[in-house]
Every structure is written in structure tokens, then in C-alpha cells.
Design a protein around this motif. Structure first.
Motif, PDB file in Angstrom:
ATOM      1  N   LEU A 182       0.831  -1.201   0.000  1.00 20.79           N
ATOM      2  CA  LEU A 182       0.000   0.000   0.000  1.00 20.79           C
ATOM      3  C   LEU A 182       0.869   1.255   0.000  1.00 20.79           C
ATOM      4  O   LEU A 182       1.889   1.317   0.694  1.00 20.79           O
ATOM      5  CB  LEU A 182      -0.921   0.020   1.217  1.00 20.79           C
ATOM      6  CG  LEU A 182      -1.799  -1.215   1.434  1.00 20.79           C
ATOM      7  CD1 LEU A 182      -2.787  -0.968   2.573  1.00 20.79           C
ATOM      8  CD2 LEU A 182      -2.546  -1.601   0.170  1.00 20.79           C
ATOM      9  N   VAL A 217      -7.981  -3.035   3.685  1.00 24.70           N
ATOM     10  CA  VAL A 217      -7.252  -2.034   2.901  1.00 24.70           C
ATOM     11  C   VAL A 217      -7.874  -0.640   2.991  1.00 24.70           C
ATOM     12  O   VAL A 217      -7.152   0.355   3.134  1.00 24.70           O
ATOM     13  CB  VAL A 217      -7.113  -2.488   1.433  1.00 24.70           C
ATOM     14  CG1 VAL A 217      -6.706  -1.329   0.516  1.00 24.70           C
ATOM     15  CG2 VAL A 217      -6.094  -3.621   1.335  1.00 24.70           C
ATOM     16  N   LEU A 232      -5.622   2.566   3.973  1.00 24.41           N
ATOM     17  CA  LEU A 232      -5.375   3.686   3.061  1.00 24.41           C
ATOM     18  C   LEU A 232      -5.777   5.016   3.697  1.00 24.41           C
ATOM     19  O   LEU A 232      -5.110   6.036   3.503  1.00 24.41           O
ATOM     20  CB  LEU A 232      -6.134   3.476   1.748  1.00 24.41           C
ATOM     21  CG  LEU A 232      -5.623   2.364   0.847  1.00 24.41           C
ATOM     22  CD1 LEU A 232      -6.478   2.264  -0.420  1.00 24.41           C
ATOM     23  CD2 LEU A 232      -4.153   2.585   0.460  1.00 24.41           C
TER      24      LEU A 232
END
Length: 330
Positions: A42, A307, A311
């Protein structure tokens, strides 16, 4: 038509718009391989793109630029012996990416993962590692005895830049707001709290009369523009977070150089050698990690479903090192 699990972005409205769903497994196209994704690194750019989107995208879009996994099938013109090979890649942001069980990747950009490295470790490297590599090795040509300033040293790019500059024989000054011990472990010779009122003067004092030979700025164009004044004659600055100006120094004084860093431009420019260089840089980084000469900065491993939250955390700049998501193939 076979489907796969994927993290789908329904609209350009930030990480919260990502949701697990089903997508069609892509068929390989000429020059590309299909990758069975095992892990995804990421990056701030992944977070930013969820809010801005891209003109070339169709919706829903699958994000994720950095992947590690196994070549599942190859397209026309690609060496069939790649099937079954473990590889890592920094992919083209204009295309669907790695937040899925399968993705397509340009065969020229693939880097083979050494046998002793896991997919999770490999996925931590591409975007941040190659950005730092472009700064230190490709653009600034950092050399032994030079003094290098790295801003945002706790970020992925900053952490890799510290290590690469130190490996090149430089003296490294790094800035951060916390975890200064971590910067020292990565190789920084001196650290500065950028929040301090006298931070700029402290950096100048640490540089001494010789000044700064090279700067890697990961903060902002405004920050980079101010830092130009720290450079010595013919010094250079690599701008990761926005292009600097020369306004801080008089014309024809120190003759500085400014370098804008953008990995994605390698794909957009359309020159095969630049795409192939993504493979060269990543192969070098993987070899350094395999030899124990580079810390992959892996801070946390999460599942694909987590995720969006990760993020959002990256957007707030609260992450030191790299977060990697594992992709379940079941």
C-alpha cells in the motif's frame, strides 16, 4: 465467465468507497502476463487515487499498484517460461491493479523474487523503493562523502532513501516528527524534528560550511522550494511530493538541479527502455533485501478487506514504513 474477488472502487470519493465484490478474471493481452496475486503493498498514491480517479479508468475500478505473486498465464509475445515464476511489479496506474486475486502486468516490468523472500516482503518494495532508488541512484547520483537530507524519513520512500544514501557512502540527515530511533536504525547520522521552530537552521548547522549535496523531499512543493536554499554549489533536489522552484536562491548563484520523480511516467511516456528499467531497479532492490543489505520496512500485514481503513490511515500520514495486504486465493 470466471470471476474473482476484488476490492472495487465505485466512485472517486476516497478509501471509504472501496468494497469487496466480484470482478471478471482478466484474459492476458499481448505483452502482458496474468498474475495470481499473493500480496499487495500500500502506498500514498493508492490512497490519493481513490479520491481523484483517472481519466482512463472505467467503473468500478480495481486499484493497487504494487503486487507480488505467481505468473498464471502469458499473453501473445511473452516468453511462456514465465508461467509459474514468482515475481513482483509496480504496475501502470491507468489499468486495473492488484487489489484482486488476479491482475494483468506488463511483462517488461516484472522482477523475479529471490527464492528466500516471501511475497509479502517483495510487495513492500516497488513504489516506495523504486521512487527512492530513482532519487538516490538514478537522478542525484549520491556518492561517498556527500551530505544528503531526507525529509519525511519515517515514510516508505524516506526510509528507503535513507538506506540507499547510506549504502552509497553518504552522511544522512533525516527529518521526522517522532520515532527518531527508527531513523538511526535505518542509517541516519543525524535527525531533526521538522516541527521545531528552528528546524531549518538546525539542518543548516548540521550540514556545516559544505552545505547539502542532495535532498530527497517527500513532503510538499512548498517544503522542497524552501530547501533549495540549503543546497551547495551544483547540489540537487529530488521532489517526490511536488515540484520545487528556484525562488529561494538568486539566479546563477549555486546552479542547483531539480528532479521531478514519477514512476508512473515510465508507462505514460511509452518508451520500452523506461518500462524495462522498472524491472532493473526492482531486481536490484530485491537482491539487496535478499542479501540483508536493505530493510523492507514491513510494519504491518493485513487482509484485503482492511485495505480501505489502512489507506485512510496512510492519507493521514500516520504510518511508518510499509503496510502490505495479503490476497486470499480460496
Amino acid at each position: 465467465m470466471s470471476t474473482m474477488q476484488a476490492l472495487l472502487l465505485s466512485s472517486p470519493s476516497g478509501p471509504s468507497a472501496l468494497a469487496l465484490g466480484k470482478a471478471t478474471i482478466p484474459d492476458p493481452i499481448p505483452g502482458f502476463v496474468r498474475l495470481r496475486v499473493e500480496a499487495v503493498g500500500l502506498n500514498p498514491v493508492d490512497a490519493g487515487l481513490t479520491g481523484g480517479g483517472h481519466p482512463d479508468w472505467s467503473w468500478p475500478h480495481i486499484g493497487g499498484l504494487d503486487a507480488a505473486g505467481v505468473v498464471d498465464e502469458v499473453g501473445e509475445g511473452v516468453d511462456g517460461s514465465l508461467v509459474g515464476r514468482r515475481v513482483a511489479v509496480h504496475s501502470d496506474l491507468r489499468r486495473d491493479g492488484a487489489f484482486a486475486q488476479f491482475m494483468l502486468a506488463d511483462a517488461r516490468a516484472l522482477a523475479r523474487i529471490p527464492d528466500d523472500l516471501t511475497a509479502v516482503t517483495a510487495a513492500a518494495l516497488p513504489c516506495a523503493g523504486m521512487t527512492a532508488y530513482q532519487c538516490v541512484v538514478r537522478r542525484l547520483h549520491v556518492a561517498p562523502g556527500q551530505t544528503v537530507l531526507v525529509t519525511g524519513g519515517n515514510g516508505g520512500v524516506g526510509g528507503f532513501a535513507i538506506q540507499l544514501a547510506k549504502a552509497a557512502g553518504a552522511r544522512v540527515i533525516a527529518t521526522a516528527s517522532s520515532r527518531f530511533d527508527r531513523l538511526g536504525e535505518l542509517g541516519a547520522d543525524a535527525t531533526v524534528d521538522y516541527r521545531a521552530d528552528n528546524a531549518f537552521d538546525e539542518i543548516r548547522g548540521l550540514a556545516g560550511d559544505a552545505g547539502i549535496d542532495a535532498i530527497i523531499d517527500t513532503v510538499s512543493p512548498e517544503n522542497a522550494s524552501r530547501e533549495v536554499a540549503l543546497l551547495n554549489h551544483t547540489g540537487g533536489i529530488a521532489c517526490v511530493a511536488g515540484r520545487a522552484t528556484f525562488d529561494a536562491v538568486p539566479p546563477f548563484g549555486i546552479s542547483p538541479s531539480i528532479h521531478e520523480i514519477s514512476l508512473g511516467a515510465a508507462y505514460a511516456a511509452g518508451r520500452p527502455a523506461h518500462v524495462a528499467d522498472l524491472s532493473t531497479m526492482l531486481t536490484d532492490l530485491l537482491a539487496r533485501v535478499d542479501a540483508g543489505a536493505l530493510n523492507p520496512q514491513l510494519s504491518r500485514v493485513i487482509e484485503l478487506a482492511h485495505v480501505p481503513d489502512a489507506l485512510a490511515e496512510i492519507e493521514r500520514r500516520h504510518v511508518a514504513g510499509k503496510i502490505v495486504a495479503v490476497v486470499d486465493q480460496v
